[in-house]
Design a protein around this motif. Structure first.
Motif, PDB file in Angstrom:
ATOM      1  N   GLY A 208      -6.323  -1.970   8.766  1.00  0.00           N
ATOM      2  CA  GLY A 208      -5.400  -1.634   7.583  1.00  0.00           C
ATOM      3  C   GLY A 208      -4.024  -0.865   8.324  1.00  0.00           C
ATOM      4  N   THR A 209      -3.676   0.283   7.319  1.00  0.00           N
ATOM      5  CA  THR A 209      -2.450   0.968   8.015  1.00  0.00           C
ATOM      6  C   THR A 209      -2.727   1.298   9.432  1.00  0.00           C
ATOM      7  N   GLY A 210      -3.645   1.434  10.119  1.00  0.00           N
ATOM      8  CA  GLY A 210      -3.949   1.867  11.317  1.00  0.00           C
ATOM      9  C   GLY A 210      -3.029   1.203  12.366  1.00  0.00           C
TER      10      GLY A 210
ATOM     11  N   ILE B  36      -4.855  -1.836  -0.747  1.00  0.00           N
ATOM     12  CA  ILE B  36      -3.831  -1.660   0.562  1.00  0.00           C
ATOM     13  C   ILE B  36      -4.593  -1.919   1.823  1.00  0.00           C
ATOM     14  N   ALA B  37      -5.800  -1.752   1.912  1.00  0.00           N
ATOM     15  CA  ALA B  37      -6.805  -1.937   3.120  1.00  0.00           C
ATOM     16  C   ALA B  37      -6.519  -3.084   3.546  1.00  0.00           C
ATOM     17  N   TRP B  38      -7.111  -4.167   2.785  1.00  0.00           N
ATOM     18  CA  TRP B  38      -7.120  -5.803   3.028  1.00  0.00           C
ATOM     19  C   TRP B  38      -5.750  -6.357   3.555  1.00  0.00           C
ATOM     20  N   ILE B  39      -4.930  -6.090   2.335  1.00  0.00           N
ATOM     21  CA  ILE B  39      -3.371  -6.411   2.650  1.00  0.00           C
ATOM     22  C   ILE B  39      -2.679  -6.026   3.953  1.00  0.00           C
ATOM     23  N   ALA B  40      -2.989  -4.691   3.995  1.00  0.00           N
ATOM     24  CA  ALA B  40      -2.290  -4.012   5.363  1.00  0.00           C
ATOM     25  C   ALA B  40      -3.077  -4.587   6.661  1.00  0.00           C
ATOM     26  N   ASP B  41      -4.204  -4.758   6.624  1.00  0.00           N
ATOM     27  CA  ASP B  41      -5.031  -5.331   7.845  1.00  0.00           C
ATOM     28  C   ASP B  41      -4.489  -6.915   7.922  1.00  0.00           C
ATOM     29  N   PHE B  42      -4.558  -7.633   6.700  1.00  0.00           N
ATOM     30  CA  PHE B  42      -3.892  -9.186   7.083  1.00  0.00           C
ATOM     31  C   PHE B  42      -2.472  -9.109   7.532  1.00  0.00           C
TER      32      PHE B  42
END
Length: 465
Positions: free
Chosen positions: A219-221, A297-303
């Motif tokens: 994600g945002t990481g 947010i997690a899956w979109i940021a990871d993608f």
């Protein structure tokens, strides 16, 4: 301009970041054409197509059905077929996929379309052959075994196998070749704790582990992993904020990356979202956001992070040109119905060339879909899952009609309580009620009060008989 931005705010870049290398080279298409799933849990002989009538890839497919209709298993079957046998054996407990109703081999057969991409490498391609347009992936778990055997070969057309030498996906995934992008996300979608992100290895598998309940989403990481976190932050801002994938109280994103961390407080607030608070604004650490915000947010940021990771640092990124296959379990997870109702519309606008296969339990997700984009799953007389297409476009239906046609709910429970309330309202206003009706009215009043409901009206006096 979004409310909350000053009149002099700089116009957003609209998800386009220019760099020294000319031309885009990120997340090129691997689209799913069809899959056959045999003897996987309750999937005895299931065939699904993911193309339009003219054969072009369908960008959205939403699977709906009651619990136990193998929606998640279908997503996992697609992910396994896209991974090839070697990587599939690393993703999950494959023995759990077997149909327990008999000793039959589990079998997956998927065909993927490979639109022309000059930069894509095609390992095991026949010498002198043109770039292939179709790839067949066959995986099998023989009875008594807990691992998959399989092969993947290029096709000249939809039926005849090319004389490719060996398993193409074995090399594609083993070397993590670019332009074969597939990602999958399960229901455990939360943002990482500050400082907890590890470097990504075997990216093609890492993008799918969440779907098998193995491993956390970066994600945002990715702000800590990418060479320039500012590029990542700008891309996220354009997709989530300017693309209105988040509710309007989300105003901005701040991702500092490791280079901006100097203290423990910096670590906590390294990834922040600026939110509307009354007439003002407040910056909230990403991990303090609600589950609804985090799940999306997690899956979109990871993608997007994986897209940038594959593309490399010197790349031009246009979110609307990103292509690939994305699998999402329960896309409506933790979202308010108002957010659910516009989510698919926003995703279609943000990623028009990404093929999505998702599951949902929410009728609020459906109004942005056509009839062919919805697949309904049910059980036949033998207890095997069968699929059928919708006969009507969800776009044309009201909320109550969506519940009725796609979820089999004609009236919301508890209907009897609403009927009791309506009956009480009639009796209290009827001066000609009989002794029996008067007793019924008193009993209904007591019942409603015991449920914590205020009946609302006092009875009118009865007329003399």
């Amino acid at each position: 301009m979004r409310k909350g931005q000053g009149a002099g705010a700089k116009e957003p870049s609209r998800a386009l970041f220019r760099a020294s290398r000319p031309g885009p080279r990120y997340a090129r298409p691997v689209y799913l054409k069809s899959i056959d799933i045999d003897n996987v849990k309750l999937l005895r002989e299931l065939h699904l197509d993911f193309v339009h009538a003219d054969g072009s890839p369908r960008m959205w497919t939403v699977l709906i059905g009651e619990n136990g209709r193998c929606k998640t298993s279908i997503l996992r079957a697609i992910a396994l077929a896209a991974s090839g046998a070697a990587r599939a054996n690393e993703l999950g407990d494959l023995a759990s996929l077997l149909d327990k109703r008999g000793e039959r081999a589990a079998h997956l057969h998927a065909i993927f379309t490979l639109p022309l991409e000059p930069r894509r490498e095609h390992p095991k391609r026949r010498a002198g052959a043109q770039a292939p347009s179709l790839l067949s992936s066959d995986l099998t778990i023989p009875p008594g075994m807990t691992s998959m055997l399989g092969e993947s070969t290029y096709l000249d057309d939809g039926n005849d196998k090319d004389d490719a030498r060996g398993d193409a996906l074995f090399e594609v995934r083993g070397r993590n070749l670019p332009h074969w992008f597939v990602a999958g996300y399960g229901t455990n979608r939360v943002l990482p704790r500050p400082g907890a992100v590890e470097p990504v290895s075997n990216a093609s598998s890492a993008r799918l582990l969440s779907l098998f309940d193995r491993g956390a989403i970066v994600g945002t990481g990715f702000a800590d992993l990418l060479e320039d976190p500012k590029v990542f932050a700008r891309l996220l801002r354009d997709v989530l904020i300017h693309g209105e994938l988040l509710p309007k109280d989300a105003l901005d994103i701040e991702l500092r990356g490791r280079g901006g961390i100097r203290s423990g407080q910096d670590l906590v607030e390294g990834s922040r979202f600026r939110m509307r608070s009354g007439e003002g604004e407040v910056a909230i650490p990403a991990t303090w956001l609600s589950q609804g915000y985090q799940s999306t947010i997690a899956w979109i940021a990871d993608f997007l992070g994986h897209v940038l990771l594959e593309a490399g640092p010197s790349t031009e990124i246009d979110a609307k040109e990103i292509r690939g296959l994305v699998l999402i379990d329960e896309i409506d997870l933790h979202l308010h119905p108002r957010w659910q109702a516009r989510l698919v519309t926003a995703l279609k606008a943000a990623f028009p060339k990404v093929q999505f296969v998702v599951t949902t339990h929410s009728p609020m997700v459906l109004p942005a879909l056509t009839a062919e984009e919805v697949v309904l799953l049910d059980l036949d007389e033998e207890g095997s899952v069968v699929a059928r297409s919708s006969e009507v476009s969800p776009m044309l239906l009201t909320g109550s009609e969506l519940y009725r046609d796609f979820f089999g709910i004609s009236e919301l429970e508890p209907r009897d309580i609403a009927e009791d309330h309506r009956r009480y309202a009639f009796l209290v206003g009827n001066p000609a009620r009989t002794d029996a009706e008067d007793a019924e009215m008193s009993a209904l009043r007591t019942k409603l009060q015991r449920l914590g409901l205020d009946p609302g009206w006092e009875p009118v006096a009865r007329s003399p008989s």
